[in-house]
Motif scaffolding. Structure first.
Motif, short mmCIF file in Angstrom:
data_model
loop_
_atom_site.label_atom_id
_atom_site.label_comp_id
_atom_site.label_asym_id
_atom_site.label_seq_id
_atom_site.Cartn_x
_atom_site.Cartn_y
_atom_site.Cartn_z
N GLU A 156 29.50 22.91 -4.74
CA GLU A 156 29.49 22.46 -6.13
C GLU A 156 28.80 23.53 -6.96
O GLU A 156 28.10 24.40 -6.43
N MET A 157 28.99 23.48 -8.28
CA MET A 157 28.35 24.46 -9.15
C MET A 157 26.84 24.28 -9.11
O MET A 157 26.32 23.19 -9.32
N HIS A 158 26.14 25.36 -8.80
CA HIS A 158 24.68 25.35 -8.73
C HIS A 158 24.15 25.89 -10.05
O HIS A 158 24.34 27.07 -10.38
N GLN A 159 23.50 25.04 -10.81
CA GLN A 159 23.18 25.38 -12.20
C GLN A 159 22.25 26.58 -12.32
O GLN A 159 22.43 27.44 -13.18
N GLU A 160 21.22 26.66 -11.48
CA GLU A 160 20.31 27.81 -11.56
C GLU A 160 21.04 29.11 -11.27
O GLU A 160 20.83 30.13 -11.93
N SER A 161 21.95 29.07 -10.29
CA SER A 161 22.73 30.26 -9.96
C SER A 161 23.65 30.65 -11.09
O SER A 161 23.88 31.84 -11.37
N LEU A 162 24.21 29.64 -11.78
CA LEU A 162 25.08 29.90 -12.92
C LEU A 162 24.30 30.57 -14.05
O LEU A 162 24.76 31.56 -14.65
N VAL A 163 23.11 30.06 -14.33
CA VAL A 163 22.28 30.65 -15.38
C VAL A 163 21.93 32.10 -15.03
O VAL A 163 21.99 33.00 -15.89
N ASN A 164 21.57 32.34 -13.78
CA ASN A 164 21.21 33.69 -13.35
C ASN A 164 22.40 34.64 -13.41
O ASN A 164 22.26 35.82 -13.75
N LEU A 165 23.59 34.13 -13.05
CA LEU A 165 24.79 34.95 -13.13
C LEU A 165 25.07 35.37 -14.57
O LEU A 165 25.36 36.54 -14.85
N GLY A 209 26.29 41.19 1.62
CA GLY A 209 26.52 42.27 2.56
C GLY A 209 26.00 43.64 2.17
O GLY A 209 25.52 44.39 3.03
N PRO A 210 26.05 44.05 0.86
CA PRO A 210 25.55 45.38 0.51
C PRO A 210 24.10 45.56 0.95
O PRO A 210 23.24 44.72 0.63
N PRO A 211 23.81 46.62 1.72
CA PRO A 211 22.46 46.76 2.32
C PRO A 211 21.31 46.69 1.31
O PRO A 211 20.27 46.10 1.62
N ARG A 212 21.49 47.26 0.13
CA ARG A 212 20.40 47.22 -0.85
C ARG A 212 20.09 45.78 -1.25
O ARG A 212 18.92 45.38 -1.32
N GLY A 223 21.64 41.52 -7.77
CA GLY A 223 23.10 41.40 -7.65
C GLY A 223 23.54 40.06 -8.18
O GLY A 223 22.78 39.32 -8.81
N THR A 224 24.80 39.71 -7.92
CA THR A 224 25.36 38.46 -8.46
C THR A 224 25.46 37.34 -7.45
O THR A 224 25.63 36.18 -7.83
N ALA A 225 25.40 37.63 -6.16
CA ALA A 225 25.58 36.61 -5.13
C ALA A 225 24.24 36.12 -4.60
O ALA A 225 23.50 36.90 -3.99
N PRO A 226 23.88 34.84 -4.79
CA PRO A 226 22.65 34.32 -4.20
C PRO A 226 22.77 34.22 -2.68
O PRO A 226 23.86 34.27 -2.12
N ALA A 227 21.65 34.05 -2.04
CA ALA A 227 21.62 33.72 -0.61
C ALA A 227 21.34 32.23 -0.48
O ALA A 227 20.95 31.56 -1.45
N PHE A 228 21.56 31.70 0.71
CA PHE A 228 21.26 30.28 0.91
C PHE A 228 20.99 30.01 2.39
O PHE A 228 21.31 30.81 3.26
#
Length: 438
Positions: free
Chosen positions: A90-99, A173-176, A133-138
């Motif tokens: 589902e849409m994660h609001q904090e992640s949306l704001v950060n994006l 995936g990007p190492p940095r 970056g744009t992709a959160p971890a979980f």
């Protein structure tokens, strides 16, 4: 806890990128006290990924994933993991704001619909925001039911026995980005599930092969439980890892240091580092710390020595010059080697190695000088006194007015191996002469 590292991406299987994430994470997890049992790589295929997750959990409690969190259609990691744990996105609001904030900082004109996919998260996941970056971890946690299906819970690992608990963490995936996410969020999170600490040292040696190293240390290796000792070989040298897992870091450190002292009693003269450093790094640092000026002249190694030495920050404080005197003419003109000596003994001889290094000392005034000459191959060489076997190489060492020559006879018809071996031996000769004289 037992764990596996799972990297996701067809580009890895195609060999388009080098999978450095697995090496990095393996070291980190072992140091945290986790037992890494498997390294897996799977392409961007949901069915295979889901099957691999279930298979891995038969032996492991923790799976650490990287890759497949991007915005494109083939980035299926989140969807597949959620499905494997009986969850949904589902849409994660904090992640949306950060994006949206990230896009604004970067000056994006618009956020494309597929980018919004990166803010979708499993409903029961613990989400870790990505500031680089744009992709959160979980992370998702759960257990296996009697039918072998995963059941996830939201942020409540306390309801499970540690042996039954199944954890999966997923990072970009990007190492940095991965390293930032790991050190900022994932590592502190996983430390809460570790019940032991690991301490280890990697001891680097030169001049003793792996088989002899193991034989010499057999009394320490036989019957080992903790600490453990393992030997490794790489071209030209051998390494030894001493590792201990104890209840506390202090106990593990003490056990490793105690075993290290025992190892020194057996192979101390071969050890050049107890901190997994390369030989040229150790030698370069020693030269700088002791203020010993150095120059080099190379024939068969063709500048390999000088190339390695100048990798060391600050080496300009002591390194005067490096000369490649490949031809006989260069040896005569640059170093003053006698043409008669070359004609009598041949350029590939201990006599010429000695003359080269003495001439270099006259030219440069360096306190320490080193030379190389010999037959790297492929094939033997013809000298004035007969055939010179491939792998016969000679290193001249000048230090405080004294000269000695190190003779090498590798017996290898491999130019790359012979040149590398000669270069490493040059550094080792410097290490030994400084240890003996300074």
């Amino acid at each position: 806890m037992r764990c596996a590292i799972l990297t996701i991406g067809t580009e890895i299987l195609f060999g388009q990128i080098v999978n450095t994430n697995t090496v990095y994470l393996t070291r980190e997890l072992n140091h945290m006290g986790f037992d890494v049992l498997y390294h897996h790589t799977v392409g961007d295929n949901a069915a295979r990924l889901k099957e691999l997750i279930h298979e891995t959990y038969k032996d492991c409690n923790v799976i650490v994933c990287t890759g497949g969190l991007g915005p494109t259609e083939d980035d299926l990691t989140k969807e597949t993991i959620a499905e494997a744990f009986g969850d949904k996105l589902e849409m994660h609001q904090e992640s949306l704001v950060n994006l949206e904030a990230f896009a604004k900082r970067r000056g994006w004109k618009e956020i494309t619909p597929n980018n919004y996919k990166q803010a979708m998260m499993p409903t029961k996941a613990r989400v870790f925001q990505n500031d680089v970056g744009t992709a959160p971890a979980f992370a998702l946690m759960g257990e296996m039911d009697g039918a072998g299906d995963l059941i996830s819970v939201k942020d409540n690992s306390e309801v499970f026995d540690k042996e039954d608990l199944k954890i999966i963490v997923t990072m970009p995936g990007p190492p940095r980005e991965m390293k930032w996410m790991w050190n900022t969020h994932i590592k502190p999170f996983l430390l809460g599930f570790s019940d032991k600490s690991l301490s280890y040292r990697v001891i680097r040696t030169f001049g003793i092969g792996e088989s002899k190293l193991e034989t010499v240390l057999l009394t320490l290796i036989d019957g080992q439980t903790d600490p453990t000792i393992a030997t490794y070989a790489k071209e030209g040298e051998s390494s030894l890892r001493i590792a201990s897992q104890r209840a506390t870091k202090e106990e593990a450190d003490a056990a490793v240091e105690d075993m290290l002292e025992k190892v020194r009693e057996y192979i101390g003269k071969y050890i050049y580092s107890i901190d997994d450093e390369d030989l040229h790094q150790v030698v370069g640092r020693t030269l700088i710390e002791k203020g010993i000026s150095i120059s080099s002249c190379e024939s068969c190694t063709g500048g390999m020595f000088s190339s390695k030495l100048v990798e060391i920050p600050g080496i300009s404080q002591v390194y005067d010059r490096g000369i490649v005197t490949y031809s006989n003419r260069a040896k005569i003109e640059e170093l003053g080697v006698s043409e008669d000596i070359i004609n009598e003994y041949g350029a590939e001889s201990p006599e010429v190695a000695a003359e080269m290094v003495k001439g270099l000392a006259r030219v440069t005034g360096s306190r320490l000088c080193i030379s190389s000459t010999g037959v790297a191959g492929p094939g033997n060489s013809q000298g004035p006194k007969g055939e010179i076997p491939v792998g016969d190489m000679f290193i001249g060492v000048y230090f405080d007015g004294e000269v000695h020559v190190k003779e090498m006879h590798t017996g290898r018809d491999d130019r790359v191996v012979n040149r590398n071996s000669c270069m490493l031996t040059m550094f080792d000769e410097i290490r030994k002469v400084i240890d003996q004289k300074v």
